[in-house]
Design an enzyme around this catalytic site. Structure first.
Site, PDB file in Angstrom:
ATOM      1  N   HIS A 172      61.514  -3.422  93.100  1.00  0.00           N
ATOM      2  CA  HIS A 172      62.245  -2.046  93.287  1.00  0.00           C
ATOM      3  C   HIS A 172      61.754  -0.926  92.944  1.00  0.00           C
ATOM      4  O   HIS A 172      60.974  -0.851  91.697  1.00  0.00           O
ATOM      5  CB  HIS A 172      63.659  -2.232  92.607  1.00  0.00           C
TER       6      HIS A 172
ATOM      7  N   HIS B 297      46.005   0.168  99.270  1.00  0.00           N
ATOM      8  CA  HIS B 297      45.644  -1.203  99.751  1.00  0.00           C
ATOM      9  C   HIS B 297      46.186  -1.987  98.525  1.00  0.00           C
ATOM     10  O   HIS B 297      45.450  -1.938  97.158  1.00  0.00           O
ATOM     11  CB  HIS B 297      44.214  -1.487  99.815  1.00  0.00           C
TER      12      HIS B 297
END
Length: 211
Positions: free
Chosen positions: A133, A142
């Protein structure tokens, strides 16, 4: 929907599997290792400059290159409108409806993106990684396989988080840095460095684009 992949690579094979899993198809793989446009099986192959001959309203583009700096350079070179880039999300991925996934981004199998996270443009969320979250993954980031960003983590533009790395809550990682595989990050990491280990420590200064 049809897709054109820029970069005929192993990474591109995984992206193609994600595209097919959604019922779409890849019609072309463009790479500058090819001197001219030609047909190979069901694909057109050729140099990146051939893209103008292949784009239409039913076609999206994905940069299928794992190297973050090269991906950015190709985006700058192509100068395509953002709506021409596809967003590819494997159907096994779990994406919170309150999170946002940007254009040109690829979300591989078994990825989890939890509530109120922002995954920006041309990002790779690789197989099985977890973005908890309130995280932010900037442009050209990446996140490698099985890496975990715990709550409130910020990973800025161009940084790569290595496979099976764990980043503690609310940590910030700067631009164009590299976090080595298997690391545990317990303090903020600045721009343009390589950090590895448990806990992660800086071992190298890097170039402007992490080269």
């Amino acid at each position: 929907m049809n897709y054109i992949l820029i970069g005929d690579s192993g990474h591109g094979k995984v992206i193609e599997d994600c595209i097919r899993a959604n019922g779409h198809q890849v019609i072309a793989k463009l790479d500058d290792k090819y001197p001219s446009l030609f047909k190979m099986g069901s694909y057109m192959k050729g140099p990146i400059t051939a893209i103008g001959n292949l784009l239409d309203v039913n076609t999206k583009v994905v940069i299928s290159i794992g190297h973050n700096a090269i991906r950015k350079k190709i985006v700058e070179r192509l100068q395509l409108k953002e709506e021409l880039y596809g967003t590819v999300i494997h159907p096994s991925a779990i994406i919170s409806p309150s999170s946002k996934i940007g254009y040109g981004t690829v979300v591989m199998p078994n990825v989890v993106v939890n509530a109120d996270s922002l995954v920006d443009n041309h990002v790779i969320l690789n197989t099985g990684c977890i973005v908890e979250h309130d995280c932010i993954a900037g442009n050209f980031v990446h996140i490698s396989p099985s890496a975990v960003l715990t709550g409130g983590v910020i990973v800025q533009e161009g940084t790569q988080v290595g496979a099976r790395t764990s980043i503690n809550p609310t940590i910030q990682i700067g631009k164009w840095s590299m976090i080595g595989a298997g690391s545990t990050v317990i303090q903020n990491i600045p721009d343009h460095v390589t950090a590895v280990g448990v806990p992660a420590k800086i071992i190298k200064e890097r170039g402007t684009f992490g080269d």
